[in-house]
Design a protein around this motif. Structure first.
Motif, PDB file in Angstrom:
ATOM      1  N   ASP A  96       0.837  -1.183   0.000  1.00 58.14           N
ATOM      2  CA  ASP A  96       0.000   0.000   0.000  1.00 58.14           C
ATOM      3  C   ASP A  96       0.886   1.252   0.000  1.00 58.14           C
ATOM      4  OD1 ASP A  96      -2.180   1.566   2.379  1.00 58.14           O
ATOM      5  OD2 ASP A  96      -2.383   1.486   0.204  1.00 58.14           O
ATOM      6  N   VAL A  97       0.472   2.267  -0.727  1.00 55.38           N
ATOM      7  CA  VAL A  97       1.256   3.502  -0.838  1.00 55.38           C
ATOM      8  C   VAL A  97       1.404   4.173   0.525  1.00 55.38           C
ATOM      9  CG1 VAL A  97       1.293   5.802  -1.869  1.00 55.38           C
ATOM     10  CG2 VAL A  97       0.579   3.849  -3.233  1.00 55.38           C
ATOM     11  N   GLN A  98       0.338   4.179   1.289  1.00 52.87           N
ATOM     12  CA  GLN A  98       0.394   4.810   2.600  1.00 52.87           C
ATOM     13  C   GLN A  98       1.345   4.066   3.526  1.00 52.87           C
ATOM     14  OE1 GLN A  98      -3.350   5.036   4.671  1.00 52.87           O
ATOM     15  NE2 GLN A  98      -2.690   6.807   5.850  1.00 52.87           N
TER      16      GLN A  98
ATOM     17  N   SER B   3       4.907   4.795   2.505  1.00 57.61           N
ATOM     18  CA  SER B   3       5.287   6.149   2.918  1.00 57.61           C
ATOM     19  C   SER B   3       5.591   6.202   4.410  1.00 57.61           C
ATOM     20  CB  SER B   3       4.175   7.139   2.577  1.00 57.61           C
ATOM     21  OG  SER B   3       3.979   7.201   1.200  1.00 57.61           O
TER      22      SER B   3
ATOM     23  N   TYR C 268      -3.203  10.830   3.338  1.00 54.48           N
ATOM     24  CA  TYR C 268      -3.395  10.162   2.051  1.00 54.48           C
ATOM     25  C   TYR C 268      -4.752   9.474   2.010  1.00 54.48           C
ATOM     26  CZ  TYR C 268      -2.817   6.737  -1.687  1.00 54.48           C
ATOM     27  OH  TYR C 268      -2.982   5.973  -2.804  1.00 54.48           O
ATOM     28  N   LYS C 269      -5.388   9.568   0.861  1.00 53.67           N
ATOM     29  CA  LYS C 269      -6.653   8.870   0.652  1.00 53.67           C
ATOM     30  C   LYS C 269      -6.578   8.207  -0.714  1.00 53.67           C
ATOM     31  CE  LYS C 269     -11.552   9.579   1.151  1.00 53.67           C
ATOM     32  NZ  LYS C 269     -12.578  10.548   1.504  1.00 53.67           N
ATOM     33  N   ALA C 270      -6.710   6.894  -0.745  1.00 53.13           N
ATOM     34  CA  ALA C 270      -6.611   6.150  -2.003  1.00 53.13           C
ATOM     35  C   ALA C 270      -7.704   6.615  -2.964  1.00 53.13           C
ATOM     36  CB  ALA C 270      -6.738   4.655  -1.746  1.00 53.13           C
ATOM     37  N   GLY C 271      -7.297   7.022  -4.149  1.00 51.16           N
ATOM     38  CA  GLY C 271      -8.251   7.490  -5.145  1.00 51.16           C
ATOM     39  C   GLY C 271      -8.786   8.877  -4.866  1.00 51.16           C
TER      40      GLY C 271
ATOM     41  N   ASN D  49     -14.670  12.226  -1.710  1.00 55.19           N
ATOM     42  CA  ASN D  49     -13.488  11.798  -2.471  1.00 55.19           C
ATOM     43  C   ASN D  49     -12.263  12.684  -2.340  1.00 55.19           C
ATOM     44  OD1 ASN D  49     -14.682   9.487  -3.666  1.00 55.19           O
ATOM     45  ND2 ASN D  49     -15.816  10.835  -5.025  1.00 55.19           N
TER      46      ASN D  49
ATOM     47  N   ALA E   7      -8.968  14.487  -0.713  1.00 57.02           N
ATOM     48  CA  ALA E   7      -7.953  14.165   0.291  1.00 57.02           C
ATOM     49  C   ALA E   7      -8.080  15.160   1.449  1.00 57.02           C
ATOM     50  CB  ALA E   7      -6.565  14.244  -0.325  1.00 57.02           C
TER      51      ALA E   7
END
Length: 123
Positions: free
Chosen positions: A5-7, A10, A54-57, A75, A77
């Motif tokens: 996961d990107v978060q 990070s 961070y918020k996916a999408g 939607n 961030a």
């Protein structure tokens, strides 16, 4: 292959930056390298704040005319961590400049950037 996961990636990177910065500040003798270590700690903290927001999408938190308000609220961030990091970058750049100026003054006075030599001269 496992996709991380990107978060989470990070957050790991932020932790690594803080650990590297702490190592530099505690164990390295050169004052310039200690200043670079402090900058690493600061950037690790900034990355941590950005990773929390961070918020996916997610979309950029700027409401434009013609957008549906409920879709935007669901939607976008989180803008607070981004604002905090922008403020932190400005403050960090100015404190970094002051630290480097102090390092120049120490070098002119003592002829060395070794923390041990500078502290030994004061005793």
């Amino acid at each position: 292959m496992v996709v991380m996961d990107v978060q989470l990636a990070s957050l790991f990177c932020a932790g690594a930056l803080v650990i590297i910065g702490l190592f530099a500040v505690i164990f390295i003798d050169n004052i310039i390298k200690k200043i670079i270590g402090i900058a690493f700690i600061e950037e690790g903290a900034n990355l941590f704040l950005i990773a929390l927001g961070y918020k996916a999408g997610g979309v950029v938190p700027i409401f434009m005319p013609g957008m549906n308000a409920s879709w935007f609220a669901a939607n976008s961030a989180y803008p607070l961590p981004q604002a905090l990091v922008l403020t932190s970058i400005v403050i960090g750049a100015s404190t970094l400049a002051v630290m480097l100026a102090l390092a120049m003054v120490l070098y002119r006075k003592h002829g060395s950037l070794s923390a041990r030599e500078i502290m030994g001269d004061e005793e």
